[in-house]
Design a protein around this motif. Structure first.
Motif, PDB file in Angstrom:
ATOM      1  N   GLU A  59       0.827  -1.213   0.000  1.00 19.54           N
ATOM      2  CA  GLU A  59       0.000   0.000   0.000  1.00 19.54           C
ATOM      3  C   GLU A  59       0.858   1.258   0.000  1.00 19.54           C
ATOM      4  OE1 GLU A  59      -3.960   1.712   2.248  1.00 19.54           O
ATOM      5  OE2 GLU A  59      -2.549   0.498   3.414  1.00 19.54           O
ATOM      6  N   SER A  60       1.941   1.256   0.774  1.00 18.47           N
ATOM      7  CA  SER A  60       2.815   2.433   0.818  1.00 18.47           C
ATOM      8  C   SER A  60       3.499   2.657  -0.527  1.00 18.47           C
ATOM      9  CB  SER A  60       3.869   2.278   1.928  1.00 18.47           C
ATOM     10  OG  SER A  60       4.787   1.241   1.632  1.00 18.47           O
ATOM     11  N   ILE A  61       3.840   1.569  -1.221  1.00 23.19           N
ATOM     12  CA  ILE A  61       4.422   1.690  -2.563  1.00 23.19           C
ATOM     13  C   ILE A  61       3.396   2.284  -3.522  1.00 23.19           C
ATOM     14  CG2 ILE A  61       5.302   0.394  -4.540  1.00 23.19           C
ATOM     15  CD1 ILE A  61       6.529  -1.588  -2.540  1.00 23.19           C
ATOM     16  N   ALA A  62       2.155   1.771  -3.441  1.00 24.05           N
ATOM     17  CA  ALA A  62       1.081   2.285  -4.298  1.00 24.05           C
ATOM     18  C   ALA A  62       0.856   3.777  -4.045  1.00 24.05           C
ATOM     19  CB  ALA A  62      -0.202   1.498  -4.060  1.00 24.05           C
ATOM     20  N   ASN A  63       0.795   4.156  -2.772  1.00 28.88           N
ATOM     21  CA  ASN A  63       0.593   5.561  -2.406  1.00 28.88           C
ATOM     22  C   ASN A  63       1.718   6.448  -2.920  1.00 28.88           C
ATOM     23  OD1 ASN A  63      -0.783   4.789   0.912  1.00 28.88           O
ATOM     24  ND2 ASN A  63      -1.735   4.736  -1.112  1.00 28.88           N
ATOM     25  N   LYS A  64       2.929   5.920  -2.864  1.00 29.10           N
ATOM     26  CA  LYS A  64       4.121   6.649  -3.338  1.00 29.10           C
ATOM     27  C   LYS A  64       3.968   7.056  -4.800  1.00 29.10           C
ATOM     28  CE  LYS A  64       8.978   5.663  -4.445  1.00 29.10           C
ATOM     29  NZ  LYS A  64      10.054   4.648  -4.318  1.00 29.10           N
ATOM     30  N   HIS A  65       3.285   6.217  -5.574  1.00 29.73           N
ATOM     31  CA  HIS A  65       3.120   6.481  -7.006  1.00 29.73           C
ATOM     32  C   HIS A  65       1.757   7.086  -7.342  1.00 29.73           C
ATOM     33  CE1 HIS A  65       6.928   4.625  -8.027  1.00 29.73           C
ATOM     34  NE2 HIS A  65       6.625   3.606  -7.237  1.00 29.73           N
ATOM     35  N   GLY A  66       1.068   7.593  -6.313  1.00 28.68           N
ATOM     36  CA  GLY A  66      -0.178   8.311  -6.523  1.00 28.68           C
ATOM     37  C   GLY A  66      -1.420   7.452  -6.615  1.00 28.68           C
ATOM     38  N   PHE A  67      -1.334   6.199  -6.162  1.00 28.40           N
ATOM     39  CA  PHE A  67      -2.472   5.289  -6.207  1.00 28.40           C
ATOM     40  C   PHE A  67      -3.029   5.033  -4.806  1.00 28.40           C
ATOM     41  CE2 PHE A  67       0.068   3.971  -9.921  1.00 28.40           C
ATOM     42  CZ  PHE A  67      -0.893   3.980 -10.916  1.00 28.40           C
ATOM     43  N   GLU A  68      -4.258   4.526  -4.782  1.00 27.04           N
ATOM     44  CA  GLU A  68      -4.829   3.978  -3.556  1.00 27.04           C
ATOM     45  C   GLU A  68      -4.896   2.466  -3.705  1.00 27.04           C
ATOM     46  OE1 GLU A  68      -8.605   5.751  -2.855  1.00 27.04           O
ATOM     47  OE2 GLU A  68      -7.763   7.715  -2.331  1.00 27.04           O
ATOM     48  N   MET A  69      -4.840   1.744  -2.583  1.00 21.09           N
ATOM     49  CA  MET A  69      -4.876   0.288  -2.652  1.00 21.09           C
ATOM     50  C   MET A  69      -5.975  -0.283  -1.782  1.00 21.09           C
ATOM     51  SD  MET A  69      -2.100  -2.630  -1.560  1.00 21.09           S
ATOM     52  CE  MET A  69      -3.009  -3.229  -0.124  1.00 21.09           C
ATOM     53  N   GLU A  70      -6.681  -1.258  -2.309  1.00 22.94           N
ATOM     54  CA  GLU A  70      -7.691  -1.991  -1.550  1.00 22.94           C
ATOM     55  C   GLU A  70      -7.171  -3.399  -1.299  1.00 22.94           C
ATOM     56  OE1 GLU A  70     -12.358  -3.508  -1.928  1.00 22.94           O
ATOM     57  OE2 GLU A  70     -11.410  -2.377  -3.564  1.00 22.94           O
ATOM     58  N   TYR A  71      -7.262  -3.833  -0.056  1.00 23.37           N
ATOM     59  CA  TYR A  71      -6.790  -5.167   0.345  1.00 23.37           C
ATOM     60  C   TYR A  71      -7.977  -6.123   0.355  1.00 23.37           C
ATOM     61  CZ  TYR A  71      -5.313  -8.741   3.792  1.00 23.37           C
ATOM     62  OH  TYR A  71      -5.036  -9.907   4.453  1.00 23.37           O
ATOM     63  N   VAL A  72      -7.857  -7.252  -0.370  1.00 20.52           N
ATOM     64  CA  VAL A  72      -8.950  -8.224  -0.463  1.00 20.52           C
ATOM     65  C   VAL A  72      -8.395  -9.626  -0.215  1.00 20.52           C
ATOM     66  CG1 VAL A  72     -10.768  -9.190  -1.915  1.00 20.52           C
ATOM     67  CG2 VAL A  72     -10.122  -6.788  -2.173  1.00 20.52           C
ATOM     68  N   GLN A  73      -9.026 -10.373   0.673  1.00 16.65           N
ATOM     69  CA  GLN A  73      -8.600 -11.744   0.943  1.00 16.65           C
ATOM     70  C   GLN A  73      -8.965 -12.653  -0.234  1.00 16.65           C
ATOM     71  OE1 GLN A  73      -6.842 -12.916   3.560  1.00 16.65           O
ATOM     72  NE2 GLN A  73      -6.839 -14.948   2.608  1.00 16.65           N
ATOM     73  N   SER A  74      -8.046 -13.536  -0.631  1.00 17.39           N
ATOM     74  CA  SER A  74      -8.320 -14.489  -1.698  1.00 17.39           C
ATOM     75  C   SER A  74      -9.399 -15.482  -1.274  1.00 17.39           C
ATOM     76  CB  SER A  74      -7.041 -15.259  -2.060  1.00 17.39           C
ATOM     77  OG  SER A  74      -7.328 -16.346  -2.911  1.00 17.39           O
ATOM     78  N   MET A  75     -10.287 -15.827  -2.191  1.00 19.17           N
ATOM     79  CA  MET A  75     -11.346 -16.788  -1.896  1.00 19.17           C
ATOM     80  C   MET A  75     -10.835 -18.225  -1.892  1.00 19.17           C
ATOM     81  SD  MET A  75     -14.643 -15.435  -4.081  1.00 19.17           S
ATOM     82  CE  MET A  75     -15.545 -16.947  -3.691  1.00 19.17           C
ATOM     83  N   TYR A  76      -9.779 -18.490  -2.676  1.00 17.29           N
ATOM     84  CA  TYR A  76      -9.374 -19.877  -2.900  1.00 17.29           C
ATOM     85  C   TYR A  76      -8.028 -20.254  -2.298  1.00 17.29           C
ATOM     86  CZ  TYR A  76     -13.338 -19.790  -6.022  1.00 17.29           C
ATOM     87  OH  TYR A  76     -14.611 -19.669  -6.524  1.00 17.29           O
ATOM     88  N   TYR A  77      -7.336 -19.282  -1.708  1.00 11.82           N
ATOM     89  CA  TYR A  77      -6.048 -19.554  -1.061  1.00 11.82           C
ATOM     90  C   TYR A  77      -6.043 -18.824   0.280  1.00 11.82           C
ATOM     91  CZ  TYR A  77      -4.888 -20.877  -5.847  1.00 11.82           C
ATOM     92  OH  TYR A  77      -4.895 -21.445  -7.087  1.00 11.82           O
ATOM     93  N   GLU A  78      -6.131 -19.583   1.369  1.00  9.47           N
ATOM     94  CA  GLU A  78      -6.317 -18.993   2.695  1.00  9.47           C
ATOM     95  C   GLU A  78      -5.186 -18.041   3.103  1.00  9.47           C
ATOM     96  OE1 GLU A  78      -5.931 -22.177   2.041  1.00  9.47           O
ATOM     97  OE2 GLU A  78      -7.650 -23.373   2.705  1.00  9.47           O
TER      98      GLU A  78
END
Length: 232
Positions: free
Chosen positions: A205-224
């Protein structure tokens, strides 16, 4: 003199299938459906690290133009077979790694994605990937990184916590095996785990923010033990 291969290039040199939990078509189709939901539209897509094209041929049903890139010639050969078998005429394949892929592109994309790939990149390489990807992203586009190893959950998966036959003896055995693997890898100066590096979601997320993006964190449905990073 040719440059020496990385440990990952050596590992994937002759492989012809991806690291999916199951190679059954029913499972791959469900996994693809989940990923298409998070990709959420767009008309053009770059699938970096497309591997044998298991997901790419499903993406092709929803996108007008796609480029699949991978550094493994054997994987791309298998992907080409799948593409021809399904008559996906909207896919182009290119042989490239995270450094050379950008110079081989001749257009930008609505979506840039990578599934099960970031685990083979260091934080610095992820930073460079997102930086370069931002220059090939159309307005309103997204970078979607699928199946990153979660450093909090991955060790629990490694010792069998999520398995159906979870038990104390098996956990002790797995811990012993993992310790041996780490020590052996250290002595041979190789990665401690062929599945690669874990990445803290807050670091991505900090890398994404550094480049002007926002990040959404989503848990994988098929890999715990994995998560998705949706960067927009």
């Amino acid at each position: 003199m040719s440059k020496p291969k990385s440990v990952w290039e050596e590992f994937f040199a002759d492989r012809r299938s991806g690291g999916h939990r199951s190679s059954a078509e029913e499972f791959i189709s469900r996994e693809a459906k989940e990923k298409l939901f998070h990709l959420d539209g767009g008309k053009t897509l770059l699938d970096f690290g497309c591997g044998a094209g298991e997901l790419l041929v499903y993406y092709a049903l929803e996108y007008e133009r796609l480029v699949g890139a991978d550094f493994s010639a054997s994987m791309l050969d298998e992907a080409d077979n799948k593409i021809k078998a399904r008559k996906c005429e909207n896919i182009t394949l290119i042989l490239a790694d995270d450094k050379t892929v950008w110079e081989k592109l001749d257009s930008s994309f609505d979506r840039i994605t990578a599934a099960g790939v970031v685990q083979y990149l260091t934080d610095e390489q992820v930073d460079n990937f997102i930086s370069h990807a931002s220059g090939y992203l159309n307005k309103g586009g997204k970078i979607v990184l699928f199946d990153l190893l979660n450093p909090r959950l991955y060790p629990l998966w490694k010792i069998g916590l999520f398995s159906r036959d979870f038990g104390f003896k098996k956990v002790v055995h797995k811990i012993g095996f993992e310790v041996h693997s780490v020590v052996s890898a250290s002595l041979k100066n190789r990665p401690k785990d062929i599945l690669g590096y874990t990445h803290n979601p807050f670091t991505i997320e900090s890398i994404a923010n550094k480049h002007g993006f926002e990040m959404e964190y989503v848990q994988s449905m098929y890999y715990e033990y994995k998560y998705h990073a949706i960067i927009s």
